[in-house]
Design a protein around this motif. Structure first.
Motif, PDB file in Angstrom:
ATOM      1  N   TYR A 419       2.797  -1.104  -7.023  1.00  0.00           N
ATOM      2  CA  TYR A 419       3.155  -0.509  -5.736  1.00  0.00           C
ATOM      3  C   TYR A 419       2.877  -1.486  -4.593  1.00  0.00           C
ATOM      4  O   TYR A 419       3.722  -1.698  -3.713  1.00  0.00           O
ATOM      5  CB  TYR A 419       2.352   0.777  -5.555  1.00  0.00           C
ATOM      6  N   MET A 420       1.702  -2.114  -4.621  1.00  0.00           N
ATOM      7  CA  MET A 420       1.343  -3.039  -3.551  1.00  0.00           C
ATOM      8  C   MET A 420       2.187  -4.312  -3.613  1.00  0.00           C
ATOM      9  O   MET A 420       2.585  -4.851  -2.581  1.00  0.00           O
ATOM     10  CB  MET A 420      -0.138  -3.382  -3.660  1.00  0.00           C
ATOM     11  N   ARG A 421       2.452  -4.808  -4.818  1.00  0.00           N
ATOM     12  CA  ARG A 421       3.238  -6.026  -4.961  1.00  0.00           C
ATOM     13  C   ARG A 421       4.645  -5.829  -4.365  1.00  0.00           C
ATOM     14  O   ARG A 421       5.196  -6.723  -3.721  1.00  0.00           O
ATOM     15  CB  ARG A 421       3.334  -6.412  -6.432  1.00  0.00           C
ATOM     16  N   PHE A 422       5.192  -4.660  -4.596  1.00  0.00           N
ATOM     17  CA  PHE A 422       6.517  -4.370  -4.033  1.00  0.00           C
ATOM     18  C   PHE A 422       6.450  -4.359  -2.507  1.00  0.00           C
ATOM     19  O   PHE A 422       7.329  -4.917  -1.833  1.00  0.00           O
ATOM     20  CB  PHE A 422       7.011  -3.017  -4.548  1.00  0.00           C
ATOM     21  N   HIS A 433      17.110  -4.574  -5.233  1.00  0.00           N
ATOM     22  CA  HIS A 433      17.858  -3.894  -6.286  1.00  0.00           C
ATOM     23  C   HIS A 433      17.290  -2.493  -6.507  1.00  0.00           C
ATOM     24  O   HIS A 433      16.072  -2.279  -6.464  1.00  0.00           O
ATOM     25  CB  HIS A 433      17.815  -4.702  -7.583  1.00  0.00           C
ATOM     26  N   LEU A 434      18.185  -1.552  -6.736  1.00  0.00           N
ATOM     27  CA  LEU A 434      17.763  -0.160  -6.936  1.00  0.00           C
ATOM     28  C   LEU A 434      16.806  -0.028  -8.112  1.00  0.00           C
ATOM     29  O   LEU A 434      15.915   0.831  -8.109  1.00  0.00           O
ATOM     30  CB  LEU A 434      18.999   0.726  -7.140  1.00  0.00           C
ATOM     31  N   GLU A 435      16.964  -0.882  -9.108  1.00  0.00           N
ATOM     32  CA  GLU A 435      16.070  -0.842 -10.271  1.00  0.00           C
ATOM     33  C   GLU A 435      14.616  -1.092  -9.855  1.00  0.00           C
ATOM     34  O   GLU A 435      13.701  -0.416 -10.304  1.00  0.00           O
ATOM     35  CB  GLU A 435      16.516  -1.876 -11.295  1.00  0.00           C
ATOM     36  N   GLN A 439      11.253   1.386  -9.828  1.00  0.00           N
ATOM     37  CA  GLN A 439       9.934   1.037 -10.358  1.00  0.00           C
ATOM     38  C   GLN A 439       8.852   1.317  -9.321  1.00  0.00           C
ATOM     39  O   GLN A 439       7.758   1.803  -9.650  1.00  0.00           O
ATOM     40  CB  GLN A 439       9.921  -0.438 -10.768  1.00  0.00           C
ATOM     41  N   HIS A 440       9.166   1.016  -8.069  1.00  0.00           N
ATOM     42  CA  HIS A 440       8.224   1.281  -6.971  1.00  0.00           C
ATOM     43  C   HIS A 440       7.945   2.778  -6.848  1.00  0.00           C
ATOM     44  O   HIS A 440       6.790   3.218  -6.724  1.00  0.00           O
ATOM     45  CB  HIS A 440       8.832   0.735  -5.679  1.00  0.00           C
ATOM     46  N   VAL A 441       8.986   3.587  -6.912  1.00  0.00           N
ATOM     47  CA  VAL A 441       8.821   5.043  -6.793  1.00  0.00           C
ATOM     48  C   VAL A 441       8.058   5.600  -7.990  1.00  0.00           C
ATOM     49  O   VAL A 441       7.190   6.473  -7.846  1.00  0.00           O
ATOM     50  CB  VAL A 441      10.195   5.723  -6.664  1.00  0.00           C
ATOM     51  N   LYS A 442       8.346   5.082  -9.180  1.00  0.00           N
ATOM     52  CA  LYS A 442       7.641   5.559 -10.378  1.00  0.00           C
ATOM     53  C   LYS A 442       6.146   5.258 -10.291  1.00  0.00           C
ATOM     54  O   LYS A 442       5.309   6.067 -10.723  1.00  0.00           O
ATOM     55  CB  LYS A 442       8.237   4.919 -11.625  1.00  0.00           C
ATOM     56  N   ALA A 443       5.800   4.088  -9.777  1.00  0.00           N
ATOM     57  CA  ALA A 443       4.379   3.758  -9.603  1.00  0.00           C
ATOM     58  C   ALA A 443       3.721   4.745  -8.653  1.00  0.00           C
ATOM     59  O   ALA A 443       2.608   5.246  -8.910  1.00  0.00           O
ATOM     60  CB  ALA A 443       4.237   2.325  -9.079  1.00  0.00           C
ATOM     61  N   TYR A 444       4.400   5.050  -7.536  1.00  0.00           N
ATOM     62  CA  TYR A 444       3.871   6.027  -6.577  1.00  0.00           C
ATOM     63  C   TYR A 444       3.746   7.403  -7.218  1.00  0.00           C
ATOM     64  O   TYR A 444       2.739   8.106  -7.052  1.00  0.00           O
ATOM     65  CB  TYR A 444       4.789   6.083  -5.370  1.00  0.00           C
ATOM     66  N   ILE A 445       4.773   7.802  -7.987  1.00  0.00           N
ATOM     67  CA  ILE A 445       4.752   9.117  -8.628  1.00  0.00           C
ATOM     68  C   ILE A 445       3.605   9.212  -9.630  1.00  0.00           C
ATOM     69  O   ILE A 445       2.914  10.237  -9.713  1.00  0.00           O
ATOM     70  CB  ILE A 445       6.106   9.399  -9.317  1.00  0.00           C
ATOM     71  N   ASP A 446       3.369   8.161 -10.411  1.00  0.00           N
ATOM     72  CA  ASP A 446       2.261   8.167 -11.379  1.00  0.00           C
ATOM     73  C   ASP A 446       0.931   8.406 -10.678  1.00  0.00           C
ATOM     74  O   ASP A 446       0.083   9.178 -11.142  1.00  0.00           O
ATOM     75  CB  ASP A 446       2.218   6.834 -12.127  1.00  0.00           C
ATOM     76  N   ILE A 447       0.736   7.733  -9.545  1.00  0.00           N
ATOM     77  CA  ILE A 447      -0.526   7.882  -8.800  1.00  0.00           C
ATOM     78  C   ILE A 447      -0.653   9.296  -8.252  1.00  0.00           C
ATOM     79  O   ILE A 447      -1.694   9.956  -8.405  1.00  0.00           O
ATOM     80  CB  ILE A 447      -0.581   6.842  -7.665  1.00  0.00           C
ATOM     81  N   ILE A 448       0.405   9.780  -7.605  1.00  0.00           N
ATOM     82  CA  ILE A 448       0.364  11.117  -7.007  1.00  0.00           C
ATOM     83  C   ILE A 448       0.242  12.190  -8.077  1.00  0.00           C
ATOM     84  O   ILE A 448      -0.513  13.166  -7.933  1.00  0.00           O
ATOM     85  CB  ILE A 448       1.628  11.346  -6.146  1.00  0.00           C
ATOM     86  N   ILE A 471      19.670  -1.556  -2.095  1.00  0.00           N
ATOM     87  CA  ILE A 471      19.203  -0.453  -1.263  1.00  0.00           C
ATOM     88  C   ILE A 471      18.088  -0.987  -0.362  1.00  0.00           C
ATOM     89  O   ILE A 471      17.362  -1.916  -0.747  1.00  0.00           O
ATOM     90  CB  ILE A 471      18.674   0.708  -2.150  1.00  0.00           C
ATOM     91  N   PRO A 472      17.930  -0.477   0.841  1.00  0.00           N
ATOM     92  CA  PRO A 472      16.794  -0.887   1.670  1.00  0.00           C
ATOM     93  C   PRO A 472      15.469  -0.577   0.950  1.00  0.00           C
ATOM     94  O   PRO A 472      15.336   0.490   0.342  1.00  0.00           O
ATOM     95  CB  PRO A 472      16.943  -0.030   2.929  1.00  0.00           C
ATOM     96  N   PRO A 473      14.519  -1.503   0.981  1.00  0.00           N
ATOM     97  CA  PRO A 473      13.262  -1.274   0.245  1.00  0.00           C
ATOM     98  C   PRO A 473      12.463  -0.117   0.825  1.00  0.00           C
ATOM     99  O   PRO A 473      12.534   0.176   2.017  1.00  0.00           O
ATOM    100  CB  PRO A 473      12.519  -2.605   0.402  1.00  0.00           C
ATOM    101  N   SER A 474      11.710   0.523  -0.056  1.00  0.00           N
ATOM    102  CA  SER A 474      10.844   1.658   0.310  1.00  0.00           C
ATOM    103  C   SER A 474      11.637   2.739   1.039  1.00  0.00           C
ATOM    104  O   SER A 474      11.269   3.184   2.121  1.00  0.00           O
ATOM    105  CB  SER A 474       9.671   1.185   1.179  1.00  0.00           C
ATOM    106  N   THR A 475      12.742   3.146   0.410  1.00  0.00           N
ATOM    107  CA  THR A 475      13.569   4.211   0.973  1.00  0.00           C
ATOM    108  C   THR A 475      13.300   5.556   0.295  1.00  0.00           C
ATOM    109  O   THR A 475      13.214   6.588   0.971  1.00  0.00           O
ATOM    110  CB  THR A 475      15.058   3.851   0.816  1.00  0.00           C
ATOM    111  N   ILE A 476      13.162   5.542  -1.026  1.00  0.00           N
ATOM    112  CA  ILE A 476      12.975   6.806  -1.755  1.00  0.00           C
ATOM    113  C   ILE A 476      11.530   7.288  -1.649  1.00  0.00           C
ATOM    114  O   ILE A 476      11.273   8.488  -1.496  1.00  0.00           O
ATOM    115  CB  ILE A 476      13.371   6.635  -3.238  1.00  0.00           C
ATOM    116  N   GLN A 477      10.571   6.376  -1.719  1.00  0.00           N
ATOM    117  CA  GLN A 477       9.148   6.762  -1.730  1.00  0.00           C
ATOM    118  C   GLN A 477       8.746   7.597  -0.510  1.00  0.00           C
ATOM    119  O   GLN A 477       8.040   8.599  -0.653  1.00  0.00           O
ATOM    120  CB  GLN A 477       8.287   5.504  -1.853  1.00  0.00           C
TER     121      GLN A 477
END
Length: 579
Positions: A419-422, A433-435, A439-448, A471-477
């Protein structure tokens, strides 16, 4: 009757002295704190049964209309009756220990009365177990009280002698003679027994108050020392940390000596015996190794248990306190004493409390060090408006998990790293890239999901082959975070967040919906279009996401926000895509 009352109070005074001694026995505390077990129930039943026997032995003999005063009563004649104070002990046994202890103590005291014999032997023998059982059942009505108040005990204490009088009349062979005896002993027994029971409960209340004061003093002292120890615990050098802790504990607690060790050797020693208890010595005390292995405090009450090789060592007793780092014992703090008698309950409570506090401090420091490592990343992520509370809460979560589930803690640490590296790369990339975004959103979801496992469930679904979509970064999270912090803020269980990515020929639709409270109607039309204050359902975060989508992908990519008919809300946007 007046003479009999005076004699009964005199004899009860002796029993109350014994009762005072009884309250000083360490095992008596388990009764006060309702710490029951089969073994302790048996011990307490025997103890109060013997106390009841003492009440019989120091009783009074009634012969006809006269009162016979003896020093001790071992047996009586057929025409005599013993007036016993055993009911005092039996009532207390029932009130403190419940029906089992009360009945057991009553059987012991009643059996003794049966062998003593005399007039009314059956009634005197039966009244003790009956009283113990009834007192134990009565105590259940006061189960929320630490100890029954003296006034309530005074009232309860009236009934056992009354029950005894009734049994004497029921089993009497010569009713007229028994009526005369009951008239003689009835009122003195009621007065003396009820007052003695009230005094006993008052004594127990004093004992509880003393224990609470000792515990409060030990807690205050432990908290003060733990706070003063914090600068030493933060030192990187184990030897400097150990020396600081040893000096602090030695000066504050006025002990004979203090040692601090790791798993293998002595890191510091302060106080008596420093000529042969030296830094660098290997740990030879078996109890120290046991404290590390069992992660439990150990106590040495003799020089042989300390296992010091110096015959002239002045240290004869010690408390070994394991120091926990995460879920492992990494060292021991030893409190040394000149004599075993110097180890009082307050020292044991203080040692245990200090061990827990210092271990917690070490875990907190470890969490702070981890926080320090990611502080630079946090500063670089200001553009993405990362909530610092998320970082702190995640660090606390990791620190807690290291004690309960180290494997899960490592997984969450890795996810936090992803999450931090992203986020570190946000300032250098306008599109990703959306992929990678997934991965960024999944890391956040795992923590939450780990943090709020009892409150909510987050579902995430994505299609295959989305690696080339930008996609613009940190859009879904931020959309998921908005559902967690605002949509499901008041939901205690059953919360569901669903993140869906759907691919079509011309576009990809990304949707985040929840079953929470939804957006307030008065701001629903403004969310995403205005930079609302932070306490207005995530308005600032959604506004920033919407502005980046529009500026980078065009008006067609803007956010669409609505409340669902049943409950909750839905936020979605579409981005262009070509197969």
């Amino acid at each position: 009757m007046k003479y009999l009352t005076i004699i009964l109070f005199e004899r009860l005074g002796l029993l109350l002295v014994l009762a005072f001694v009884l309250t000083r026995i360490p095992g008596f505390r388990s009764l006060l704190y309702r710490e029951f077990s089969k073994r302790m129930s048996f011990v307490h039943a025997c103890m109060f049964g013997l106390f009841g026997i003492a009440g019989t032995i120091t009783g009074i003999v009634i012969e006809g209309d006269s009162v016979v005063v003896r020093d001790f009563i071992w047996s009586i004649g057929d025409g005599q009756m013993v007036v016993s104070s055993s009911l005092v002990a039996i009532v207390i046994a029932g009130l403190l220990g419940g029906p089992v202890v009360g009945l057991g103590a009553g059987i012991i005291a009643g059996s003794h009365l049966f062998f003593v014999g005399g007039i009314g032997v059956i009634a005197n023998s039966l009244v003790n177990p009956l009283t113990g059982l009834l007192a134990g059942l009565t105590a259940r009505f006061f189960s929320n009280e630490r100890v029954i108040s003296p006034m309530k005990a005074l009232f309860i204490g009236i009934f056992p002698p009354v029950l005894q009088m009734h049994l004497l009349l029921i089993f009497a062979s010569y009713p007229d003679g028994m009526i005369a005896i009951v008239n003689t002993i009835g009122l003195p027994l009621v007065l003396s027994n009820s007052i003695a029971i009230a005094i006993f409960t008052a004594m127990i209340g004093i004992v509880l108050k003393e224990q609470e004061n000792v515990a409060a003093l030990a807690t205050k002292q432990a908290l003060t020392i733990a706070e003063e120890a914090l600068p030493f615990l933060k030192k990187d050098s184990p030897h400097e940390m150990a020396a600081g802790i040893a000096n602090l504990l030695y000066n504050r607690l006025k002990l004979a000596a203090v040692s601090v060790t790791n798993e293998r050797e002595v890191l510091a020693h302060k106080g008596l015996g420093d000529d042969h208890h030296r830094e660098g010595d290997q740990i030879i005390t078996s109890l120290s190794h046991l404290a590390i292995a069992s992660k439990q405090m150990q106590v040495a009450y003799s020089r042989s248990e300390i296992q010091c090789k110096n015959d002239n060592c002045p240290l004869e007793a010690a408390i070994m306190i394991p120091i926990m780092d995460a879920n492992d014992a990494t060292g021991v703090i030893k409190f040394y004493f000149r004599k075993a008698q110097h180890i009082r309950p307050v020292e044991l409570m203080l040692a245990q409390g200090l061990g827990q506090l210092i271990s917690n401090q070490l875990n907190t420091i470890a969490s702070e060090k981890l926080k320090t490592h990611i502080r630079d990343a946090e500063l670089r992520n200001l553009q993405a408006q990362i909530n610092p509370h998320f970082l702190f809460n995640t660090l606390n979560l990791i620190a807690a998990l290291f004690r309960k589930d180290p494997e899960k803690a490592r997984h969450i640490t890795i996810q936090l790293a992803h999450y931090m590296r992203f986020n570190i790369g946000l300032v250098s990339s306008s599109l990703v890239h959306l992929e990678k975004e997934c991965q960024h959103v999944k890391a956040y979801i795992d923590i939450i999901q780990t943090r709020f496992s009892s409150r909510l469930q987050i579902n995430f679904s994505e299609p295959d082959d989305i690696s080339q979509v930008l996609i613009p970064p940190s859009t879904i999270q931020p959309l998921v975070e908005n559902s967690v912090q605002h949509g499901l803020e008041s939901v205690t269980n059953g919360g569901v967040i669903t993140v869906t990515i759907e691919k079509s020929n011309q576009s990809i639709k990304l949707t985040v919906c929840d079953n929470g409270c939804g957006f307030p109607e008065d701001i629903l039309n403004r969310v995403g279009h205005e930079a609302l204050t932070e306490n207005q359902n995530g308005g600032a975060g959604l506004y920033n996401v919407n502005q980046r989508l529009i500026s980078l992908l065009g008006e067609s990519a803007r956010l669409h926000i609505r409340n669902l008919p049943s409950s909750g809300s839905e936020v979605y946007f579409t981005i262009p895509y070509k197969d």
